[in-house]
Design a protein around this motif. Structure first.
Motif, PDB file in Angstrom:
ATOM      1  N   ASP A  46       0.420  10.583  -1.027  1.00 28.74           N
ATOM      2  CA  ASP A  46       0.606   9.668  -2.153  1.00 28.74           C
ATOM      3  C   ASP A  46      -0.733   9.112  -2.641  1.00 28.74           C
ATOM      4  O   ASP A  46      -0.948   8.942  -3.839  1.00 28.74           O
ATOM      5  N   ILE A  47      -1.626   8.846  -1.699  1.00 29.68           N
ATOM      6  CA  ILE A  47      -2.963   8.368  -2.067  1.00 29.68           C
ATOM      7  C   ILE A  47      -3.701   9.461  -2.831  1.00 29.68           C
ATOM      8  O   ILE A  47      -4.346   9.191  -3.847  1.00 29.68           O
ATOM      9  N   ARG A  88      -5.193   9.465  -6.603  1.00 28.60           N
ATOM     10  CA  ARG A  88      -6.581   9.849  -6.918  1.00 28.60           C
ATOM     11  C   ARG A  88      -6.607  10.858  -8.076  1.00 28.60           C
ATOM     12  O   ARG A  88      -7.453  10.772  -8.961  1.00 28.60           O
ATOM     13  N   GLN A  89      -5.698  11.809  -8.055  1.00 26.91           N
ATOM     14  CA  GLN A  89      -5.628  12.790  -9.149  1.00 26.91           C
ATOM     15  C   GLN A  89      -5.279  12.091 -10.456  1.00 26.91           C
ATOM     16  O   GLN A  89      -5.850  12.388 -11.503  1.00 26.91           O
ATOM     17  N   ALA A 120       0.836  -1.199   0.000  1.00 27.35           N
ATOM     18  CA  ALA A 120       0.000   0.000   0.000  1.00 27.35           C
ATOM     19  C   ALA A 120       0.868   1.245   0.000  1.00 27.35           C
ATOM     20  O   ALA A 120       2.018   1.221   0.438  1.00 27.35           O
ATOM     21  N   LEU A 121       0.296   2.332  -0.503  1.00 31.30           N
ATOM     22  CA  LEU A 121       0.951   3.632  -0.385  1.00 31.30           C
ATOM     23  C   LEU A 121       0.936   3.994   1.095  1.00 31.30           C
ATOM     24  O   LEU A 121      -0.040   3.730   1.790  1.00 31.30           O
ATOM     25  N   THR A 122       1.990   4.595   1.576  1.00 27.14           N
ATOM     26  CA  THR A 122       2.110   4.793   3.018  1.00 27.14           C
ATOM     27  C   THR A 122       1.755   6.193   3.501  1.00 27.14           C
ATOM     28  O   THR A 122       1.706   6.437   4.695  1.00 27.14           O
ATOM     29  N   LYS A 123       1.517   7.123   2.574  1.00 28.64           N
ATOM     30  CA  LYS A 123       1.201   8.498   2.961  1.00 28.64           C
ATOM     31  C   LYS A 123      -0.096   8.929   2.301  1.00 28.64           C
ATOM     32  O   LYS A 123      -0.369   8.603   1.153  1.00 28.64           O
TER      33      LYS A 123
END
Length: 180
Positions: free
Chosen positions: A52-53, A57-58, A46-49
């Motif tokens: 970053d998520i 999304r963008q 998973a992305l950790t920040k």
């Protein structure tokens, strides 16, 4: 190509999307694909920040915006596969962060996250078994999009909820209530 089973299909999708250079949005999609497709190697990670998520999304919005620009079925399939992987990473990362940060405040949020995790496992299985870039459907993307929305406690319509329940029942062989 080094990723077992799905490697050649990811390579084909990357080749198709990286060849898009007719407009700025298509060039941007190629660049996003270059970052997103290799993530299939480690779908459990998973992305950790949160930042970053949010960036992912963008990128998902950019991918969705580019759908109208796709001219061939091959381009559409490659874009869908890229959207699927990116959305999977977003949902998986969001669930992981919510659990890490102890955002599970009541039984309802726990059940929602648990059901989302079970659906993600099935989606991961699907990705690991693809035979072509066309194996990811609009329904698969809808399932991940809906899962993301309910994970984030966003509003959904009754029509969307019914469609989701029917798709999950078809996918898992049991009703949504049984999954929860």
């Amino acid at each position: 190509n080094a990723i077992p089973v799905v490697g050649p299909f990811l390579s084909k999708a990357a080749t198709v999307l990286l060849a898009l250079d007719k407009s700025p949005i298509l060039k941007k999609i190629g660049e996003i694909a270059e970052r997103v497709l290799p993530k299939a190697r480690a779908l459990g990670e998973a992305l950790t920040k949160w930042a970053d998520i949010q960036k992912a999304r963008q990128e998902q919005e950019d991918l969705e915006e580019a759908e109208a620009e796709m001219e061939t079925d091959e381009q559409k399939g490659a874009l869908r596969l890229t959207e699927f992987i990116n959305k999977f990473v977003i949902v998986n990362s969001t669930i992981t962060k919510l659990i890490e940060e102890d955002c599970v405040t009541d039984l309802e949020s726990y059940l929602r996250i648990r059901a989302d995790a079970r659906i993600l496992e099935k989606m991961k299985d699907k990705l690991n078994c693809i035979q072509s870039i066309d194996d990811v459907t609009a329904d698969d993307l809808f399932i991940l999009e809906f899962t993301d929305r309910i994970t984030n406690q966003e509003e959904v319509t009754e029509v969307e909820a019914d469609r989701f329940a029917a798709l999950v029942e078809k996918m898992l062989g049991k009703s949504m209530m049984a999954v929860v």
